[in-house]
Design an enzyme around this catalytic site. Structure first.
Site, PDB file in Angstrom:
ATOM      1  CE1 TYR A  91      -3.462  -2.574   0.395  1.00 40.83           C
ATOM      2  CE2 TYR A  91      -4.173  -1.377   2.404  1.00 40.83           C
ATOM      3  CZ  TYR A  91      -4.356  -2.401   1.594  1.00 40.83           C
ATOM      4  OH  TYR A  91      -5.706  -3.032   1.546  1.00 40.83           O
ATOM      5  CB  CYS A 118      -1.327  -1.473   8.034  1.00 39.53           C
ATOM      6  SG  CYS A 118      -0.666  -0.684   6.586  1.00 39.53           S
ATOM      7  CG  ASN A 119       3.263   2.116  10.813  1.00 39.75           C
ATOM      8  OD1 ASN A 119       3.433   2.740  11.715  1.00 39.75           O
ATOM      9  ND2 ASN A 119       3.773   0.861  10.744  1.00 39.75           N
ATOM     10  CB  CYS A 150       6.995   0.279   7.657  1.00 44.27           C
ATOM     11  SG  CYS A 150       5.987  -0.953   6.440  1.00 44.27           S
TER      12      CYS A 150
HETATM   13  N1  DGL Z   1       2.928  -2.785   6.727  1.00 40.73           N
HETATM   14  C1  DGL Z   1       2.601  -1.637   6.211  1.00 40.73           C
HETATM   15  C2  DGL Z   1       2.962  -0.404   7.056  1.00 40.73           C
HETATM   16  O1  DGL Z   1       3.179  -0.488   8.122  1.00 40.73           O
HETATM   17  C3  DGL Z   1       2.420  -1.423   4.720  1.00 40.73           C
HETATM   18  C4  DGL Z   1       3.378  -1.585   3.995  1.00 40.73           C
HETATM   19  C5  DGL Z   1       2.902  -1.724   2.560  1.00 40.73           C
HETATM   20  O2  DGL Z   1       2.046  -2.190   2.244  1.00 40.73           O
HETATM   21  O3  DGL Z   1       3.527  -0.692   1.535  1.00 40.73           O
HETATM   22  O4  DGL Z   1       2.898   0.734   6.684  1.00 40.73           O
END
Ligand code: DGL
Length: 284
Positions: free
Chosen positions: A51, A82-83, A201
């Site tokens: 994402y 998820c951040n 992340c």
């Molecule tokens: N694990 C996710 C986060 O903490 C997203 C990583 C991604 O999907 O780019 O931001």
């Protein structure tokens, strides 16, 4: 697509844990360590991950679909593990969507609990943040830090390749070294005073041993899982009305928008245990 024929299930259900892919497993792992009695339903939107470089609108839309799906499965509480989703979708979901869906349900993010840990860790009051492009550009961490510990200065570095390296299970391969070194050097060149770095992340703990190889020893890594887990435990203690809607049989089930076999294989590696209960789902 949104439809709720007959409304959401009323009976208690598992705690929902959502991430774009595998990263949220690092949060789930920590949560289960200190709250093993609860049931969990993990949803990884692996088919649409990562994402990190997607627009605000797309991350909001995808996250909204996932949260509603988890509510429909009986969850009353969903953690955005998820951040990127916490940065780009949490506020809108809490303010716009929950009142329409069901105001008694809760969605919590992971940025605030992480920020609350900072004050006790940094001595120099100068820290680094590593995250996806989306998280860094949203400035959500900066805003939270300004509210919680305004004397702390933050330098940020977006690492667009790190989540894809994890999602593709390349995180412990030699190719990962190049990207880890590059982004750490960029961040550390911002200030010699940085004494702590937030791994902002949920995918990054998988890269932790590589990161440590290139990190000066005096710099601490702030990994989110532990802080998010403690904060959830406190939240459930402070909110018995929510805790009573979360079932307690110590079960954990997994949903993925990708293939079940692929998810089970990767998740078993990340969680260091055999994953059996995986179901493929489609959300839109
Ligand atoms: N694990 C996710 C986060 O903490 C997203 C990583 C991604 O999907 O780019 O931001």
């Amino acid at each position: 697509m949104y439809y709720m024929i007959g409304g959401l299930p009323k009976q208690p259900g598992a705690i929902g844990v959502f991430d774009s892919g595998y990263g949220g497993l690092t949060i789930l792992d920590n949560i289960r360590k200190i709250l093993p009695e609860y049931d969990y339903l993990y949803l990884g939107d692996n088919a649409r991950a990562p994402y990190g470089s997607r627009s605000f609108e797309v991350v909001y839309e995808f996250t909204k679909q996932a949260v509603l799906y988890l509510f429909e499965q009986g969850c009353h509480l969903v953690i955005l593990a998820c951040n990127t989703a916490s940065a780009k979708a949490l506020r809108s979901i809490q303010q716009k969507d929950l009142p329409q869906w069901d105001n008694s349900r809760r969605v919590l993010g992971i940025i605030r609990p992480t920020v609350e840990s900072i004050s006790g860790i940094t001595q120099s009051r100068c820290i680094g943040l590593l995250g996806t492009v989306g998280t860094v550009q949203s400035e959500s961490y900066l805003l939270e830090i300004k509210k919680t510990c305004p004397d702390v200065q933050v330098f940020s570095e977006a690492c667009p390749m790190w989540a894809p390296l994890v999602e593709n299970r390349e995180y412990d391969k030699p190719g990962a070294d190049y990207f880890v070194k590059q982004h750490l050097n960029n961040l550390l060149s911002c200030s010699p005073l940085i004494d702590a770095i937030i791994l902002g992340c949920t995918h990054y703990p998988l890269l932790e041993s590589k990161i440590r190889e290139y990190l000066p020893q005096n710099i601490q890594l702030i990994s989110q899982g532990e802080w998010v887990a403690k904060s959830l435990r406190d939240y459930l203690t402070r909110h018995p009305e929510i805790a009573s809607k979360c079932t307690k049989n110590g079960r954990c089930e997994f949903l993925t928008t990708e293939s079940e076999i692929k998810f089970a294989g990767a998740a078993s590696v990340f969680l260091k245990e055999d994953i059996e209960k995986v179901k493929h789902i489609t959300i839109d």
